[in-house]
Design a protein around this motif. Structure first.
Motif, mmCIF file in Angstrom:
data_model
loop_
_atom_site.group_PDB
_atom_site.id
_atom_site.type_symbol
_atom_site.label_atom_id
_atom_site.label_comp_id
_atom_site.label_asym_id
_atom_site.label_seq_id
_atom_site.Cartn_x
_atom_site.Cartn_y
_atom_site.Cartn_z
ATOM 1 N N ASN A 185 -34.040 -28.159 -50.188
ATOM 2 C CA ASN A 185 -35.321 -27.646 -51.078
ATOM 3 C C ASN A 185 -34.435 -27.158 -52.191
ATOM 4 O O ASN A 185 -34.903 -26.593 -53.157
ATOM 5 N N THR A 196 -33.354 -32.577 -49.854
ATOM 6 C CA THR A 196 -34.160 -32.939 -48.649
ATOM 7 C C THR A 196 -33.369 -32.609 -47.408
ATOM 8 O O THR A 196 -33.926 -32.976 -46.476
ATOM 9 N N THR A 237 -38.567 -37.408 -32.937
ATOM 10 C CA THR A 237 -37.829 -36.940 -34.313
ATOM 11 C C THR A 237 -36.889 -37.893 -34.486
ATOM 12 O O THR A 237 -36.025 -38.202 -33.709
ATOM 13 N N ILE A 287 -37.970 -32.332 -43.134
ATOM 14 C CA ILE A 287 -38.308 -30.672 -43.116
ATOM 15 C C ILE A 287 -36.792 -29.916 -43.220
ATOM 16 O O ILE A 287 -35.758 -30.755 -43.084
ATOM 17 N N ASP A 288 -36.692 -28.653 -43.297
ATOM 18 C CA ASP A 288 -35.489 -27.871 -43.339
ATOM 19 C C ASP A 288 -34.853 -27.824 -41.903
ATOM 20 O O ASP A 288 -35.158 -27.667 -41.319
ATOM 21 N N TRP A 292 -34.703 -25.836 -37.685
ATOM 22 C CA TRP A 292 -34.844 -26.775 -36.573
ATOM 23 C C TRP A 292 -33.462 -26.725 -35.552
ATOM 24 O O TRP A 292 -33.572 -26.763 -34.528
#
Length: 300
Positions: A185, A196, A237, A287-288, A292
């Motif tokens: 981000n 991203t 995922t 997602i970040d 994760w």
């Protein structure tokens, strides 16, 4: 009619007739010959009794047969002749016995030799059979040992594979020897939108690895992302690896955590060698990656 001179001849005695003296001489010669034969018979018998030879015995037997009807042999001569005949017969019997014994011994020797040869052949066959049986048993034992060793090796390899899989890391970082140059981000003039993913900068050619086990669902050039590989994991995922200089996998390949999927490069929209790493839960929006990774035990 006879003359007067012929008459005296007719009146002469027969003994005084012409030729009579020759007949008287003939009878005397016959008596002398018989006497000589008798003496010869006696001498032959004596010689036979003294020598005991077959030749003399045969002569005595032949001569004796002529004199058997006469009285020319004395009792001692007749006894000597009989003794010679008996001795000759005994000698013949003994010679025949010796011949029979010799033949019997020869036959026995031949039979013994044949029996020994047959026994030797039987012993050789038995030895050969025993050797063959031992060789067959040894071959079977060696085959059984080999099969057992192969089974043990297979079991050991399987156990090693299981142990390796169990010991293999469940998750790894996408590369090594890196430093982060951009985070999720983050805004910047290099991107059309906010960043991203995470950028792991490393020397050109440094291996890029799949962070978890999964299936390759993309390996292609993707515009600004350059050479890009995507891997779908067991929970759905999807992880993405971009800007690589090469592909080391193809679509459909199964990879483990740490398997190389490419190498650090500068393809696509980039200002330096790095890998752009993204995490897309369920294959959706990214997602970040940092939280994760931390949730899985890694601190980038």
């Amino acid at each position: 009619m006879p003359t007067h001179q012929d008459a005296p001849d007719a009146d002469r005695p027969a003994s005084r007739r012409p030729g009579a003296p020759r007949r008287v001489a003939k009878h005397r010669s016959s008596r002398r010959s018989f006497t000589r034969r008798t003496q010869l018979i006696g001498l032959t018998a004596a010689l036979a009794a003294a020598a005991g030879t077959t030749a003399v015995g045969l002569t005595s037997d032949a001569v004796g047969s002529q004199a058997s009807g006469t009285t020319g042999l004395s009792p001692s001569q007749a006894g000597a002749l009989s003794s010679a005949r008996v001795e000759r017969r005994d000698l013949g019997s003994r010679d025949a016995s010796r011949i029979d014994l010799s033949l019997t011994s020869t036959k026995q020797a031949q039979a013994t030799k044949l029996a020994q040869q047959r026994a030797a052949r039987l012993a050789a066959n038995a030895t050969l059979t025993q050797r063959r049986a031992l060789a067959l048993a040894a071959a079977k034992a060696a085959s059984a040992r080999k099969a057992a060793a192969q089974a043990r090796a297979l079991a050991a390899a399987k156990a090693a594979a299981i142990a390796k899989a169990a010991a293999a890391p469940k998750i790894v970082l996408p590369t090594t020897g890196y430093h982060l140059t951009a985070r999720f981000n983050q805004a910047g003039g290099r991107w059309a939108h906010n960043h991203t993913g995470l950028d792991f900068a490393a020397p050109m050619g440094t291996p890029v690895r799949s962070v978890m086990a999964g299936e390759v669902i993309q390996a292609d050039f993707e515009g600004a992302y350059g050479r890009q590989v995507k891997v779908r994991h067991a929970d759905g995922t999807v992880t993405s690896y971009s800007h690589m200089s090469e592909f080391d996998v193809s679509v459909g390949d199964h990879v483990e955590a740490g398997s190389q999927v490419g190498a650090i490069g500068m393809t696509g929209n980039t200002t330096g060698p790095h890998v752009h790493f993204e995490v897309l839960p369920g294959g959706g929006a990214p997602i970040d990656p940092e939280p994760w990774l931390r949730e899985h035990g890694l601190n980038p």
